[in-house]
Enzyme design. Structure first.
Site, short mmCIF file in Angstrom:
data_model
loop_
_atom_site.label_atom_id
_atom_site.label_comp_id
_atom_site.label_asym_id
_atom_site.label_seq_id
_atom_site.Cartn_x
_atom_site.Cartn_y
_atom_site.Cartn_z
N GLU A 135 2.04 -4.99 11.01
CA GLU A 135 1.54 -3.61 11.05
C GLU A 135 2.47 -2.84 11.99
O GLU A 135 2.50 -3.09 13.19
CB GLU A 135 0.10 -3.59 11.55
CG GLU A 135 -0.87 -4.38 10.70
CD GLU A 135 -1.27 -3.66 9.42
OE1 GLU A 135 -0.93 -2.47 9.29
OE2 GLU A 135 -1.92 -4.28 8.56
N GLU A 150 1.51 3.58 3.04
CA GLU A 150 2.05 3.03 4.28
C GLU A 150 3.57 3.02 4.15
O GLU A 150 4.18 2.02 3.78
CB GLU A 150 1.46 1.65 4.53
CG GLU A 150 -0.06 1.72 4.73
CD GLU A 150 -0.75 0.37 4.75
OE1 GLU A 150 -0.04 -0.66 4.84
OE2 GLU A 150 -1.99 0.34 4.66
N HIS A 209 0.87 -1.17 0.00
CA HIS A 209 0.00 0.00 0.00
C HIS A 209 0.91 1.23 0.00
O HIS A 209 1.68 1.43 0.94
CB HIS A 209 -0.92 0.00 1.21
CG HIS A 209 -1.89 -1.14 1.20
ND1 HIS A 209 -2.32 -1.79 2.35
CD2 HIS A 209 -2.52 -1.77 0.17
CE1 HIS A 209 -3.17 -2.74 2.02
NE2 HIS A 209 -3.30 -2.76 0.71
N HIS A 245 3.32 -3.49 6.65
CA HIS A 245 2.22 -2.54 6.45
C HIS A 245 2.27 -1.46 7.52
O HIS A 245 3.22 -1.40 8.30
CB HIS A 245 0.88 -3.29 6.51
CG HIS A 245 0.58 -4.10 5.28
ND1 HIS A 245 -0.49 -3.85 4.46
CD2 HIS A 245 1.21 -5.15 4.73
CE1 HIS A 245 -0.52 -4.71 3.46
NE2 HIS A 245 0.52 -5.52 3.61
#
Length: 746
Positions: free
Chosen positions: A603, A375, A372, A510
């Site tokens: 994350e 990110e 993404h 991410h």
């Protein structure tokens, strides 16, 4: 309305004796300027120029340079200004019709209180964010005049904070004042003198409601009791800043003059008609020197590693990777696996003692970031990691040296370079939550891999696995290979990369949360939004996830608060992906079912695109975790499957472990790696044309994979095929064995 003891109060009328005392103090005592507000006012303990909320008599030094005393006159002159009390009417809930100016960066389009737009010719570097989004500002530093509920309290007024699925719970998507609050405000305590320079706002994040503030004022204080406002340069009146026209787009307003204070308040003036006064914010602020140590020191954000801590666009990324390659040419290699939709190359940095070749018995590991594009932290962490590995290898660090001599590491810092360039142009604080997430075609790359879960589960339900349908290396579905299939070029490039190199371990970096999620990412029950869906290797995936989460400083901070709407620390900061939210076509699931590679999603931070000044601390948060995770490729068993007669490695031999319904295969040299947690296992090696062999392998807590080699003997039929294919004569022993087999069959 909720009363607040800290709200400014009107002063009582002053008699003549009091005025005389104040004038005497102002005349004979030197003016005290602490740099904490309007000069002189703080030193006298008097209020700065009054806001529209409290129009009272004030005493303040003249702000006109022509009225300031000259260097030859030691007298301190003051100006007495009387303001009659009058009723101030502010129309609330009026929808602004004036179009909101476009907000960009580099240089930004600045909204002035007068509503004019101008591009600064020479602008000093802007202040970084105070830390509402990144959580450096704690919940206790945020206050408000009122709140509709706990879930809409001041602690939720953070830029880009996301709500839960249900409105009205503990995790709503903004601070919202009570509807009857006629003078709402949101207050931030910086806890020390701070130079405030700007504000960024958003509306409320919600699936069900539309709420945002359309204009607001700003006030400052040193003690939370005496306040002064930001003034318009041209009129001298309190500045009214235009705010949002939708809930998600961040809007930047720079102050006409930066203000030094400890507290800052945002006072909504108007908001969307029919909605509530709701906002999310970030404050731009620079620290102020405190030579006398009057205030607690702010936590240091930094790293001792001499690395390039800044955000790199495509051109700067290529330059940095080239510099690392030139610095460490013997252990690095740069290669491209394909191009993005806009033609930007997907560069990979390979780091190994023999770059460019697969060594027998040496496992292959990869990190992928930037799937993404908005990110951005993962991208910068991989650029920092390659710098660090190069530098420490040259210094002879034993840990790094072992990593590069026993492992072949591949770092892909930007899988979606097109999306990143979009986000980079907007800037770290103005990119919002989603801009740049997708590739240039509008495809979410983490939903773009082939769904192999569904055909596997259907075959399992029919009892076809593993005898008829394998439980590993599932082929691509026919629809996915068609020319008109909606498959991004970035996705195709990564799939070909996976098929070309025998990866064993991977992590997909991410941002936007602090948690490690592991497969399966897709729920087994169709259309279920979330459901625990473990793989046959659930123990291994939980081990891998716990290793990263357990060595990440931010995840292990006992005082940290949840990023958005779930407290993952209650479960060790790890979660099954499908039990979080279903993701069909994820790279994690595809990697597990189509290749040998075990992959998790990390994350990294609540803030998807942290400011540059936070990169050193983010590196320190993740450095040890990145290295420790790479070392987990040594957990389990490893070996070579060879032909007993020729001693040559057997490619594509299947390695099966009793009790685990998922197999792996050997690479073209016959070597394999099977990640396993400590324990005793019965392992079987099989290959077409060979007799299978089963042996016991014990995995211990000792570092390093346990050797588990196999020698397979060809079946008589396979030997006959090879002899007939080569035109050789069938030996007598093979002829007798074939005759016995025919007799047994008859």
């Amino acid at each position: 309305m909720v009363c607040d003891a800290n709200r400014p109060r009107a002063s009582a009328p002053l008699d003549s004796a009091m005025w005389g005392l104040l004038l005497a103090l102002a005349t004979f005592a030197p003016a005290v300027d602490l740099g904490l507000g309007t000069p002189g006012a703080s030193g006298l303990g008097l209020a700065p120029p009054a806001t529209t909320k409290a129009p009272v008599s004030t005493l303040a030094p003249s702000s006109n340079p022509a009225q300031q005393p000259s260097g030859k006159n030691n007298e301190q002159h003051v100006r007495i200004r009387f303001v009659k009390k009058k009723k101030v009417i502010i129309k609330k809930r009026k929808k602004l019709t004036r179009p909101r100016p476009l907000v960009t960066t580099g240089p930004p389009v600045i909204t002035t209180p007068a509503g004019a737009l101008h591009l600064p010719e020479e602008k000093e570097p802007g202040c970084p964010p105070l830390g509402l989004e990144s959580l450096r500002v704690s919940d206790s530093q945020l206050e408000a005049s009122s709140s509709q509920s706990f879930g809409l309290g001041p602690h939720r007024g953070r830029l880009n904070i996301q709500s839960g699925l249900e409105d009205g719970d503990l995790y709503d998507g903004a601070w919202c004042a009570e509807p009857q609050d006629a003078e709402p405000w949101l207050q931030v305590d910086a806890r020390r003198p701070t130079r405030f320079s700007g504000i960024i706002t958003q509306g409320r994040n919600s699936v069900w409601r539309y709420d945002w503030v359309t204009s607001y004022k700003v006030q400052f204080s040193n003690d939370s009791r005496t306040w002064w406002g930001s003034r318009n340069r041209s009129s001298g009146m309190d500045a009214v800043f235009p705010a949002n026209s939708d809930p998600e787009t961040p809007v930047l307003n720079l102050l006409p003059e930066p203000q030094v204070a400890r507290f800052i308040r945002l006072l909504p003036q108007t908001w969307l008609q029919g909605g509530d006064s709701c906002l999310r914010a970030e404050i731009l602020a620079c620290p102020v020197s405190d030579p006398n140590d009057l205030f607690p020191k702010a936590p240091a954000l930094g790293s001792s590693d001499p690395l390039d801590f800044r955000h790199h666009n495509y051109k700067a990324m290529r330059k940095l990777m080239k510099q690392v390659n030139e610095q460490c040419p013997n252990v690095t290699r740069i290669y491209s696996i394909g191009k993005s939709h806009q033609g930007l190359k997907l560069y990979v940095m390979e780091m190994s003692d023999h770059p460019g070749q697969h060594e027998l018995g040496e496992p292959e590991v990869r990190y992928v970031a930037g799937m993404h594009g908005n990110e951005a932290l993962g991208r910068e962490l991989l650029l920092l990691l390659m710098q660090y590995l190069c530098r420490e290898f040259l210094r002879g660090d034993p840990r790094v040296t072992r990593l590069l001599t026993e492992t072949r590491i591949h770092l892909l810092p930007s899988m979606n370079p097109d999306g990143y360039e979009t986000a980079f142009r907007r800037g770290s604080e103005l990119v919002g939550w989603a801009e740049g997430r997708w590739n240039q075609q509008g495809i979410d790359l983490n939903h773009n891999f082939a769904d192999l879960n569904t055909p596997l589960w259907e075959a399992e339900d029919d009892g076809l696995v593993p005898d008829t349908v394998p439980n590993h290396h599932l082929p691509l579905p026919t629809y996915y290979t068609l020319p008109n299939a909606t498959v991004a070029p970035e996705t195709r490039a990564v799939i070909e990369w996976m098929e070309r190199i025998p990866f064993v371990l991977s992590a997909n970096l991410h941002g936007g949360e602090l948690v490690v999620s592991y497969p399966f990412d897709m729920t087994r029950t169709p259309w279920a939004a979330r459901e625990l869906t473990p793989t046959p290797d659930d123990a291994v995936f939980r081990w891998l996830s716990t290793v990263y989460a357990g060595t990440n400083r931010a995840m292990q901070d006992p005082d940290r608060r949840p990023c958005h709407s779930q407290d993952f620390s209650l479960h060790g900061n790890i979660i099954n992906g499908a039990d979080w939210h279903t993701v069909p076509g994820s790279m994690n699931d595809f990697s597990y079912l189509h290749t040998n590679c075990f992959e998790v999603t990390v994350e990294l931070s609540c803030d998807k695109f942290p400011h540059e000044n936070e990169l050193p601390q983010e590196w320190e948060n993740n450095k040890d975790a990145l290295l420790t995770y790479l070392e987990q490729v040594r957990v389990g068993i490893a070996g070579v499957v060879r032909d007993k007669d020729t001693e040559l490695g057997i490619a594509d031999a299947v390695i099966s472990v009793d009790g685990i319904n998922h197999d792996v295969t050997t690479a073209w040299d016959g070597d394999y790696w099977r990640l396993l947690t400590p324990g005793d296992y019965m392992v079987t090696a099989s290959a077409e044309g060979y007799h299978s062999v089963t042996r016991s392998c014990r995995v211990t807590f000792e570092e390093g994979p346990v050797p588990c080699n196999f020698h397979l003997t060809k079946t008589p039929k396979q030997r006959l095929r090879e002899l007939l294919a080569s035109g050789a004569k069938v030996p007598p022993d093979l002829r007798r064995r074939l005759e016995r087999l025919r007799g047994q069959k008859n």
